[in-house]
Scaffold this motif. Structure first.
Motif, PDB file in Angstrom:
ATOM      1  N   VAL A  72      -4.432  -6.852   3.789  1.00 29.58           N
ATOM      2  CA  VAL A  72      -4.968  -8.097   3.237  1.00 29.58           C
ATOM      3  C   VAL A  72      -6.337  -8.355   3.856  1.00 29.58           C
ATOM      4  N   GLU A  73      -7.300  -8.718   3.024  1.00 29.91           N
ATOM      5  CA  GLU A  73      -8.642  -9.009   3.525  1.00 29.91           C
ATOM      6  C   GLU A  73      -8.863 -10.506   3.575  1.00 29.91           C
ATOM      7  N   VAL A  74      -9.142 -11.018   4.770  1.00 32.54           N
ATOM      8  CA  VAL A  74      -9.373 -12.446   4.974  1.00 32.54           C
ATOM      9  C   VAL A  74     -10.749 -12.615   5.611  1.00 32.54           C
ATOM     10  N   ALA A  75     -11.648 -13.238   4.863  1.00 36.79           N
ATOM     11  CA  ALA A  75     -13.021 -13.458   5.348  1.00 36.79           C
ATOM     12  C   ALA A  75     -13.652 -12.164   5.853  1.00 36.79           C
ATOM     13  N   GLY A  76     -13.474 -11.083   5.088  1.00 42.26           N
ATOM     14  CA  GLY A  76     -14.094  -9.816   5.414  1.00 42.26           C
ATOM     15  C   GLY A  76     -13.360  -8.977   6.441  1.00 42.26           C
ATOM     16  N   LYS A  77     -12.212  -9.457   6.956  1.00 40.03           N
ATOM     17  CA  LYS A  77     -11.460  -8.731   7.973  1.00 40.03           C
ATOM     18  C   LYS A  77     -10.121  -8.287   7.406  1.00 40.03           C
ATOM     19  N   LYS A  78      -9.711  -7.062   7.723  1.00 42.23           N
ATOM     20  CA  LYS A  78      -8.470  -6.502   7.204  1.00 42.23           C
ATOM     21  C   LYS A  78      -7.297  -6.769   8.153  1.00 42.23           C
ATOM     22  N   TYR A  79      -6.167  -7.083   7.551  1.00 40.20           N
ATOM     23  CA  TYR A  79      -4.929  -7.309   8.299  1.00 40.20           C
ATOM     24  C   TYR A  79      -3.773  -6.581   7.611  1.00 40.20           C
ATOM     25  N   THR A  80      -2.840  -6.067   8.402  1.00 34.96           N
ATOM     26  CA  THR A  80      -1.563  -5.626   7.836  1.00 34.96           C
ATOM     27  C   THR A  80      -0.610  -6.815   7.790  1.00 34.96           C
ATOM     28  N   LEU A  81       0.473  -6.653   7.051  1.00 34.34           N
ATOM     29  CA  LEU A  81       1.545  -7.644   7.035  1.00 34.34           C
ATOM     30  C   LEU A  81       2.706  -7.139   7.881  1.00 34.34           C
ATOM     31  N   GLU A  82       3.222  -7.999   8.723  1.00 37.08           N
ATOM     32  CA  GLU A  82       4.385  -7.696   9.567  1.00 37.08           C
ATOM     33  C   GLU A  82       5.441  -8.753   9.297  1.00 37.08           C
TER      34      GLU A  82
END
Length: 408
Positions: A72-82
């Motif tokens: 998921v991209e939030v404000a240009g930063k990528k995150y995985t979901l846990e």
């Protein structure tokens, strides 16, 4: 897919189980620096364990698919979901305790709902108290959406709609709907009592007559007393709502008591596995469902409804019940809201959830002010020749209704 399961017994074992049931969706998650943690108290044991398992599989499949596509991209930063899981043991009080634990102790800021309206009803005051958004996929009771909760959102159609297609079909095939006699047996829990209220409104709308209106106990071990009345009164339609246990019980005991009726409508047929368990005895039953692989919905993540069904079966070795499909959709809704919010602040995510308007393989999702999905209709299957066939709505029906139900 997912973590290995262990068998745990006793209080110490259950405590270890809840601590151990933490699953982090992966591939290529290891390459991404941070994750967004979603929490779920879910029925892995107890009376709802079958549907709890389907719910978890839907959550896991969606999180894995999102992570495999870069997260998921939030404000240009990528995150995985846990996803952090605890076992609520199919008990509302335990569900509320675990919601508190996830938020107050574990620091989880976003909740995926449990299985059943009763457990959702127990958890909603907790998430509301802390201002933590909960997207749920398996609490359909319309009473959940009369309390003014601002942080509760449901992707599924609400309870009053579940058996409406059966009543509508009964009116359609009748020469005179006002002469149709309906029997109902409904579990004494929030979900089924709301289903009953919807049925009563639908019957009134068609000027039908309710000749049996029984409450089933939560244990759902026997409904022979109700079926004895059915044998005596011979209604035109029998409606049963009692989750997976109630559906299985109805099919088995109707067969055992050799009662044949023109039309029988059930909730939770697929999760009860009535075809697999009962074979020809299941023929002709009408089954309310939130979703079907034959529907023409699609999205960029999973593709079509049929594509999701294929992926689920490849992953888990069995066709997907609708509980898994709607659960996957709940994760997709969170991911969409994170990206549109542009921040992980829970209030901003809540506001983004309220503005959701998206198409998924599961169907359209758009919330009204109470948090209900007002964009998606229910589906009605009939068991025909050992398969579930969509017979309602007319588009995209796969087959004509067989009426009476034992007609070929």
């Amino acid at each position: 897919m997912g973590m290995a399961r262990r068998k745990w017994t006793g209080k110490a074992g259950r405590a270890a189980l809840t601590a151990a049931l933490i699953w982090a969706a992966f591939q290529p998650g290891a390459a991404l620096a941070e994750s967004i943690r979603l929490g779920s108290a879910i029925s892995l044991t107890g009376k709802y364990s079958t549907n709890g398992d389907f719910t978890q599989k839907g959550y896991d499949l969606a999180a894995k698919a999102i992570n495999e596509r870069g997260g998921v991209e939030v404000a240009g930063k990528k995150y995985t979901l846990e996803i952090v899981y605890y076992d609520d043991e199919s008990t509302p009080a335990r569900g509320a305790q675990l919601a508190e634990r996830l938020i107050a102790q574990d620091g989880v800021q976003y909740i995926l709902g449990p299985y059943s309206s009763g457990l959702t009803k127990a958890m909603a005051p907790v998430t509301e108290k802390y201002g933590v958004p909960m997207v749920e996929a398996n609490g359909a009771s319309v009473s959940l959406f009369t309390e003014g909760y601002r942080y509760l959102f449901a992707v599924l159609s609400t309870t009053e709609q579940y058996l409406q297609p059966v009543v509508d079909l009964a009116a359609k095939v009748a020469d005179d709907p006002s002469r149709v006699r309906v029997a109902g047996a409904f579990e004494n829990d929030p979900f089924s009592q709301d289903v009953q209220n919807g049925v009563l409104a639908d019957i009134k709308r068609h000027s039908m007559k309710m000749v049996i209106e029984d409450k089933l106990p939560p244990e759902l071990n026997d409904m022979s007393a109700t079926l004895a009345k059915v044998r005596a009164l011979r209604p035109d339609v029998l409606l049963v709502s009692g989750h997976a246990r109630g559906a299985a019980l109805a099919v088995r005991q109707l067969s055992d008591m050799r009662i044949e009726l023109p039309m029988v409508g059930l909730t939770h047929c697929d999760s009860a596995q009535i075809i697999e368990k009962f074979g020809e005895k299941a023929e002709g039953f009408l089954c309310a469902a939130q979703w079907a692989p034959a529907l023409k919905y699609s999205d960029p993540l999973f593709g079509s409804a049929a594509d999701f069904a294929r992926l689920y079966e490849e992953t888990y070795g069995a066709p997907p019940p609708y509980q898994a499909a709607e659960s996957a959709a709940a994760v997709m809704v969170f991911a969409d809201a994170f990206e549109r919010a542009g921040t992980l602040d829970p209030k901003a995510v809540r506001d983004a959830l309220a503005e959701t308007d998206m198409m998924t393989f599961y169907g359209p999702i758009r919330f009204d002010e109470s948090g209900k999905n007002v964009a998606k209709p229910m589906v009605l299957y009939q068991v025909q020749d050992g398969e579930y066939k969509v017979v309602y709505p007319p588009e995209p029906a796969e087959a004509e209704l067989r009426y009476p139900m034992h007609a070929r």
